[in-house]
Each structure stands twice: as structure tokens, then as C-alpha cells.
Motif scaffolding. Sequence first.
Motif, PDB file in Angstrom:
ATOM      1  N   SER A 115       0.653  -1.727   0.076  1.00 41.92           N
ATOM      2  CA  SER A 115      -0.094   0.219  -0.091  1.00 41.92           C
ATOM      3  C   SER A 115       1.127   1.314   0.098  1.00 41.92           C
ATOM      4  O   SER A 115       1.694   1.298   0.103  1.00 41.92           O
ATOM      5  CB  SER A 115      -1.269  -0.372   1.452  1.00 41.92           C
ATOM      6  OG  SER A 115      -0.239   0.468   3.236  1.00 41.92           O
ATOM      7  N   GLY A 165     -19.174   1.028   4.204  1.00 41.60           N
ATOM      8  CA  GLY A 165     -18.209   1.106   3.287  1.00 41.60           C
ATOM      9  C   GLY A 165     -17.988   2.235   2.718  1.00 41.60           C
ATOM     10  O   GLY A 165     -17.078   2.734   1.833  1.00 41.60           O
ATOM     11  N   ARG A 166     -18.854   3.038   3.253  1.00 41.87           N
ATOM     12  CA  ARG A 166     -18.826   4.660   2.545  1.00 41.87           C
ATOM     13  C   ARG A 166     -18.349   5.734   3.306  1.00 41.87           C
ATOM     14  O   ARG A 166     -19.115   5.760   4.617  1.00 41.87           O
ATOM     15  CB  ARG A 166     -20.246   4.829   1.858  1.00 41.87           C
ATOM     16  CG  ARG A 166     -20.174   4.081   0.966  1.00 41.87           C
ATOM     17  CD  ARG A 166     -19.741   3.656  -0.882  1.00 41.87           C
ATOM     18  NE  ARG A 166     -18.949   5.357  -0.910  1.00 41.87           N
ATOM     19  CZ  ARG A 166     -18.300   5.062  -1.674  1.00 41.87           C
ATOM     20  NH1 ARG A 166     -17.520   4.270  -2.077  1.00 41.87           N
ATOM     21  NH2 ARG A 166     -17.460   6.560  -2.019  1.00 41.87           N
ATOM     22  N   PRO A 174     -10.072  -3.621  -0.032  1.00 44.48           N
ATOM     23  CA  PRO A 174     -11.371  -4.167   0.489  1.00 44.48           C
ATOM     24  C   PRO A 174     -11.154  -5.884   1.336  1.00 44.48           C
ATOM     25  O   PRO A 174      -9.951  -6.261   1.318  1.00 44.48           O
ATOM     26  CB  PRO A 174     -11.547  -4.470  -0.865  1.00 44.48           C
ATOM     27  CG  PRO A 174     -10.023  -4.400  -1.875  1.00 44.48           C
ATOM     28  CD  PRO A 174      -9.303  -3.341  -0.857  1.00 44.48           C
ATOM     29  N   GLU A 181     -13.602  12.378   1.655  1.00 46.11           N
ATOM     30  CA  GLU A 181     -13.162  11.968   0.667  1.00 46.11           C
ATOM     31  C   GLU A 181     -11.673  11.491   0.569  1.00 46.11           C
ATOM     32  O   GLU A 181     -11.503   9.894   0.276  1.00 46.11           O
ATOM     33  CB  GLU A 181     -12.514  12.813  -0.609  1.00 46.11           C
ATOM     34  CG  GLU A 181     -13.483  13.284  -1.217  1.00 46.11           C
ATOM     35  CD  GLU A 181     -14.273  14.499  -0.642  1.00 46.11           C
ATOM     36  OE1 GLU A 181     -13.539  15.131   0.596  1.00 46.11           O
ATOM     37  OE2 GLU A 181     -15.150  14.810  -1.085  1.00 46.11           O
ATOM     38  N   ILE A 186     -10.736   3.241   2.637  1.00 46.24           N
ATOM     39  CA  ILE A 186     -10.909   2.512   3.235  1.00 46.24           C
ATOM     40  C   ILE A 186     -10.818   1.465   1.331  1.00 46.24           C
ATOM     41  O   ILE A 186     -10.886   0.562   1.454  1.00 46.24           O
ATOM     42  CB  ILE A 186     -12.823   3.398   3.169  1.00 46.24           C
ATOM     43  CG1 ILE A 186     -12.669   3.764   4.480  1.00 46.24           C
ATOM     44  CG2 ILE A 186     -13.622   1.415   2.421  1.00 46.24           C
ATOM     45  CD1 ILE A 186     -14.044   4.462   4.410  1.00 46.24           C
ATOM     46  N   ASP A 187     -11.083   2.305   0.098  1.00 47.12           N
ATOM     47  CA  ASP A 187     -10.908   2.143  -0.625  1.00 47.12           C
ATOM     48  C   ASP A 187      -9.503   0.875  -1.658  1.00 47.12           C
ATOM     49  O   ASP A 187      -9.446   0.040  -1.679  1.00 47.12           O
ATOM     50  CB  ASP A 187     -11.144   2.946  -2.085  1.00 47.12           C
ATOM     51  CG  ASP A 187     -12.627   3.030  -2.137  1.00 47.12           C
ATOM     52  OD1 ASP A 187     -13.383   2.640  -1.652  1.00 47.12           O
ATOM     53  OD2 ASP A 187     -12.684   4.108  -2.866  1.00 47.12           O
ATOM     54  N   GLN A 212     -12.376   8.250   2.243  1.00 50.73           N
ATOM     55  CA  GLN A 212     -12.989   6.857   1.972  1.00 50.73           C
ATOM     56  C   GLN A 212     -11.446   6.272   0.596  1.00 50.73           C
ATOM     57  O   GLN A 212     -11.637   5.328   0.544  1.00 50.73           O
ATOM     58  CB  GLN A 212     -13.701   8.369   0.504  1.00 50.73           C
ATOM     59  CG  GLN A 212     -14.704   6.398  -0.373  1.00 50.73           C
ATOM     60  CD  GLN A 212     -15.271   5.550   0.387  1.00 50.73           C
ATOM     61  OE1 GLN A 212     -15.988   5.839   1.043  1.00 50.73           O
ATOM     62  NE2 GLN A 212     -15.501   4.240  -0.001  1.00 50.73           N
ATOM     63  N   ARG A 213     -11.162   7.321   0.540  1.00 49.71           N
ATOM     64  CA  ARG A 213      -9.131   6.440  -0.215  1.00 49.71           C
ATOM     65  C   ARG A 213      -8.765   5.923   1.228  1.00 49.71           C
ATOM     66  O   ARG A 213      -8.250   4.389  -0.006  1.00 49.71           O
ATOM     67  CB  ARG A 213      -8.131   7.670  -0.703  1.00 49.71           C
ATOM     68  CG  ARG A 213      -8.298   8.261  -1.814  1.00 49.71           C
ATOM     69  CD  ARG A 213      -7.995   9.676  -1.367  1.00 49.71           C
ATOM     70  NE  ARG A 213      -6.754   9.181  -1.881  1.00 49.71           N
ATOM     71  CZ  ARG A 213      -5.478  10.775  -2.133  1.00 49.71           C
ATOM     72  NH1 ARG A 213      -5.917  11.087  -1.607  1.00 49.71           N
ATOM     73  NH2 ARG A 213      -4.774   9.545  -2.305  1.00 49.71           N
TER      74      ARG A 213
END
Length: 135
Positions: free
Chosen positions: A25, A117-118, A91, A81, A87-88, A84-85
Amino acid sequence: MGYTTHVQGEFTIGPPLTWNEIQASPFEPVGRGRYGAVDIDLDLRVEESSVDTDEGTLVRRTGTAFVMRHIDEYRARDLVEQVQRCIDLFPGHTFTGRLDCEGDENTDLWRVVVRDGRAVRIEPRIIWPDEDGTQ
């Protein structure tokens, strides 16, 4: 000096990230064990534990939470945002917790939470006691 937002809290990661996931990552280690070499204002908390094996002591590192990095004069313009990055990037993991945000103005209160998940921004509702039907 501009408008700032103070952010506290964390998102725990379940199950914790494995070392392979961390290395693959943008949060891979940089320099002297510093994590967070990514353009995200959150840091990955990496915990270490020692396990005795036949070959010696094994150090196991796991990513257990995203926490807010200390930033002077933080603006928090794109914090939702950025969450969210994070989280994405991972997975198959769940993120539990919240970030509490408070701006310079006393009415500027909000949170970032994760729902289905958002990453979502939540703002409080203020209700006067005599306006909600109860006294």
C-alpha cells in the motif's frame, strides 16, 4: 493564518491489516519506521508484537487503525474523500469509529463515520427543548 478544523478520533481496522497488505500500500514504511508516505492526512497505526519461534523471535506488524495526523492549521476540506481513499485501499476490511471535527466557529461541528463501506459527513441537529414536543 486561516480557518482551521480540529480533528480527533480513529477508525479501527478489522481484521487488522497484514504486513503484506501494508507493504503493498501507499502506507509502506518510509525512513525510520515512519508510516504515511501517501498524500492523505491520516496515519496508519502499526502495532508490533513478538512471537517466539524455533528460529528466534519473530516481530509481527499489523495495521490496526487510521488515526488523524497532527497538522497545525488543518483545513479538513477533503477529509471525507481521504477517509474513503483509505477504505478503498483495503477491500475486505471493516472500519469502525469516527472522526470528530470542530472548526473555529462554535457552530462548526461535524463527524466522519463509515456506513456500509462509505465515508459520510454527519452534522448535528440542534433542537430547542420546547420545539420537539416535550418540555
